[in-house]
Design a protein around this motif. Sequence first.
Motif, mmCIF file in Angstrom:
data_model
loop_
_atom_site.group_PDB
_atom_site.id
_atom_site.type_symbol
_atom_site.label_atom_id
_atom_site.label_comp_id
_atom_site.label_asym_id
_atom_site.label_seq_id
_atom_site.Cartn_x
_atom_site.Cartn_y
_atom_site.Cartn_z
ATOM 1 N N ASN A 131 0.820 -1.221 0.000
ATOM 2 C CA ASN A 131 0.000 0.000 0.000
ATOM 3 C C ASN A 131 0.848 1.263 0.000
ATOM 4 N N ARG A 132 2.073 1.124 -0.469
ATOM 5 C CA ARG A 132 3.016 2.245 -0.593
ATOM 6 C C ARG A 132 3.326 2.934 0.732
ATOM 7 N N ILE A 180 -2.097 -2.977 -2.663
ATOM 8 C CA ILE A 180 -1.004 -2.782 -3.621
ATOM 9 C C ILE A 180 0.258 -3.410 -3.060
ATOM 10 N N ALA A 181 0.995 -4.078 -3.893
ATOM 11 C CA ALA A 181 2.279 -4.659 -3.485
ATOM 12 C C ALA A 181 3.296 -4.391 -4.585
ATOM 13 N N VAL A 197 -2.018 -8.591 -6.677
ATOM 14 C CA VAL A 197 -2.588 -8.768 -5.342
ATOM 15 C C VAL A 197 -3.942 -9.455 -5.483
ATOM 16 N N ARG A 198 -4.091 -10.543 -4.772
ATOM 17 C CA ARG A 198 -5.355 -11.283 -4.785
ATOM 18 C C ARG A 198 -6.027 -11.147 -3.421
ATOM 19 N N ARG A 199 -7.285 -10.761 -3.475
ATOM 20 C CA ARG A 199 -8.098 -10.687 -2.254
ATOM 21 C C ARG A 199 -9.234 -11.675 -2.402
ATOM 22 N N ALA A 207 -2.175 -3.797 -9.648
ATOM 23 C CA ALA A 207 -2.456 -2.554 -8.903
ATOM 24 C C ALA A 207 -3.092 -1.458 -9.743
ATOM 25 N N GLY A 208 -3.712 -1.760 -10.821
ATOM 26 C CA GLY A 208 -4.509 -0.784 -11.577
ATOM 27 C C GLY A 208 -3.705 0.384 -12.092
#
Length: 211
Positions: A131-132, A180-181, A197-199, A207-208
């Motif tokens: 996630n920055r 985000i990774a 990233v899988r949820r 991350a779009g």
Amino acid sequence: MVSIQAFGLMAGETPAPLWLIQETRETVRHSDFVIRHSVPDRGSSMTPRTIILLLALTAFLTACQELPPIKLRLVNVADPDLVEAYAPLRFPGEGELGEDLDIVVRQTPGGAIVLTNREPREFENMRLWINRQYVTQVERIHIGDHPDNRIPLNRFVNRFGEPFPVGTFLAPEKSDHVLIAEMVPLDEQPLRHRLAVRRGDYLRAFAGGLQ
């Protein structure tokens, strides 16, 4: 035995009726039987019920000793060594963006992430950003679903020395999501590599548009 004096057989007194004497003797015998069988004999052995209770208690205590210890995370606190190492770091948002890597990041309910490296090679000495904001260092990412590719989320620290929010026993709702990774190698000119990233069953592909 009933005393004869109790029934007026002393000298000069009229004897008690025979039926009263017999009834009184029966009452005394019955009372003596009740008293002797109501008071437990201290020298007697334990009753079957007591033995069963003791055996059940022994079995319960034995089973408790064989169970693994339960660890409850009461509060989410970062390791001081991790804070010292990672809190001074800043996300390299101005750095050049490299190729996306085919490494899937999956957040687990146990407060960790699992990396599935689908690249044909391993990666060493990388900084992994979530996630920055939260960062940790990864010595090696093995190919595939290697057990060592599991990283506890409390190893990720932000600039304020706070660990990644993970639900605890007292505050399970405090858990945050990994959205985000990105991975950055430890070299002089690092490139940011986005991971997938899988949820749950939902896959966020690279991350779009957050670049």
